[in-house]
Scaffold this active site. Sequence first.
Site, PDB file in Angstrom:
ATOM      1  N   HIS A 140       0.726  -1.182   0.040  1.00  0.00           N
ATOM      2  CA  HIS A 140       0.331   0.092  -0.119  1.00  0.00           C
ATOM      3  C   HIS A 140       0.872   1.301   0.062  1.00  0.00           C
ATOM      4  O   HIS A 140       0.600   2.169  -0.746  1.00  0.00           O
ATOM      5  CB  HIS A 140      -0.952   0.045   1.296  1.00  0.00           C
ATOM      6  CG  HIS A 140      -1.558   1.181   1.574  1.00  0.00           C
ATOM      7  ND1 HIS A 140      -3.121   1.220   1.242  1.00  0.00           N
ATOM      8  CD2 HIS A 140      -1.405   2.474   2.085  1.00  0.00           C
ATOM      9  CE1 HIS A 140      -3.424   2.494   1.552  1.00  0.00           C
ATOM     10  NE2 HIS A 140      -2.541   3.231   2.140  1.00  0.00           N
ATOM     11  N   GLU A 141       1.818   1.239   0.828  1.00  0.00           N
ATOM     12  CA  GLU A 141       2.958   2.433   1.062  1.00  0.00           C
ATOM     13  C   GLU A 141       3.584   2.614  -0.187  1.00  0.00           C
ATOM     14  O   GLU A 141       3.799   3.778  -0.715  1.00  0.00           O
ATOM     15  CB  GLU A 141       3.540   2.313   2.384  1.00  0.00           C
ATOM     16  CG  GLU A 141       2.756   2.571   3.664  1.00  0.00           C
ATOM     17  CD  GLU A 141       1.812   3.663   3.598  1.00  0.00           C
ATOM     18  OE1 GLU A 141       2.212   4.702   3.183  1.00  0.00           O
ATOM     19  OE2 GLU A 141       0.963   3.560   4.414  1.00  0.00           O
ATOM     20  N   HIS A 144       1.905   4.595  -2.972  1.00  0.00           N
ATOM     21  CA  HIS A 144       2.060   5.967  -3.085  1.00  0.00           C
ATOM     22  C   HIS A 144       3.259   6.398  -3.821  1.00  0.00           C
ATOM     23  O   HIS A 144       3.186   7.552  -4.258  1.00  0.00           O
ATOM     24  CB  HIS A 144       1.942   6.249  -1.625  1.00  0.00           C
ATOM     25  CG  HIS A 144       0.470   5.960  -0.906  1.00  0.00           C
ATOM     26  ND1 HIS A 144      -0.621   6.440  -1.558  1.00  0.00           N
ATOM     27  CD2 HIS A 144       0.200   5.707   0.447  1.00  0.00           C
ATOM     28  CE1 HIS A 144      -1.701   6.358  -0.504  1.00  0.00           C
ATOM     29  NE2 HIS A 144      -1.280   5.776   0.376  1.00  0.00           N
ATOM     30  N   GLU A 216      -6.123   6.743  -1.179  1.00  0.00           N
ATOM     31  CA  GLU A 216      -6.186   5.687  -0.142  1.00  0.00           C
ATOM     32  C   GLU A 216      -6.757   4.388  -0.745  1.00  0.00           C
ATOM     33  O   GLU A 216      -6.301   3.393  -0.624  1.00  0.00           O
ATOM     34  CB  GLU A 216      -6.632   5.840   1.386  1.00  0.00           C
ATOM     35  CG  GLU A 216      -5.850   7.052   2.165  1.00  0.00           C
ATOM     36  CD  GLU A 216      -4.686   6.419   2.469  1.00  0.00           C
ATOM     37  OE1 GLU A 216      -4.280   5.564   2.439  1.00  0.00           O
ATOM     38  OE2 GLU A 216      -3.714   7.560   2.219  1.00  0.00           O
TER      39      GLU A 216
END
Length: 308
Positions: A140-141, A144, A216
């Site tokens: 997930h990070e 980004h 997100e």
Amino acid sequence: MRSRFEPDRQLTARMVVTMFLLGLVYVAFVAALIVLLKSVVLVVVIAAGLLVAQFWFSDRIALYAMHGHLVTAEEQPRLHGVVDRLCATADMPKPRVAISDMDLPNAFATGRNADHAVVCVTTGLLRRLETEELEGVLAHELSHVAHRDVAVITIASFLGVIAGLIVRFAFYSQLFGGRNQRDQNTAALLAIVMAVSALVYAISFLLIRALSRYRELAADRAAAMLTGKPSALASALTKVSGDIARIPTQDLRTAQAFNAFFFTPALGPGTALASLFSTHPSLKRRLEALAEISAQLGEAGGKPRDDA
């Protein structure tokens, strides 16, 4: 930077629109500064200096505020191993890896680009998650970083901070100014400057939250597709969100300034108007989106079903 994270055109479009609108708002803000300080050169120096500091040193600022420090593979072999596997799968440069000595279970990515990115996790997160769950959070990070929305949210946050500073500066410049300055014209000018700054802050606040909530969801989807294990990410979300409610209020307040960067928001129970002002979609919304992805991928090894 190209990677195997699927491009998200909607995210890109939202980032462009957000930065364009914030740019217009920032022009109004700079105009207010010029009126207040009556010096174009001084305004440019202040605005440019603060922007450069925020953009170039955002990773150091975030790590310092969150009590984080860089760690080597020898110090954290499990964490580095997960990041290594994900970066190899995503075909992207490995960011620096950091640990935040906080029991608050969370993670964030920061940095102006992929070559200067940092992925940081808290000791509370490492202690609570299984390896597959940690993999989902780190994917997930990393998404980004790959989608470049970390840099966009950094700049967008800067504009709101500066708008707040101008209100304080205008107030104190008049509070401690000479008596001959305290006439009706000065008071009217001060009111206009503060009103413009307040409007800039309000618009920035809403635009950042609208972009942050979408990014997100985009990162959840990208992570689930990269790992092929949306259920592991959903499990991590459920664990982290549940445990944050039990974190002391003082620790939550320390972290809330970085909510837009976190895996989950550092919000305690009973937060008023959370759905309107939150930087993240609700846990229910995120779990529903992951359940849809899980149905698309099927239950066996993350492979798409024939009828999908």
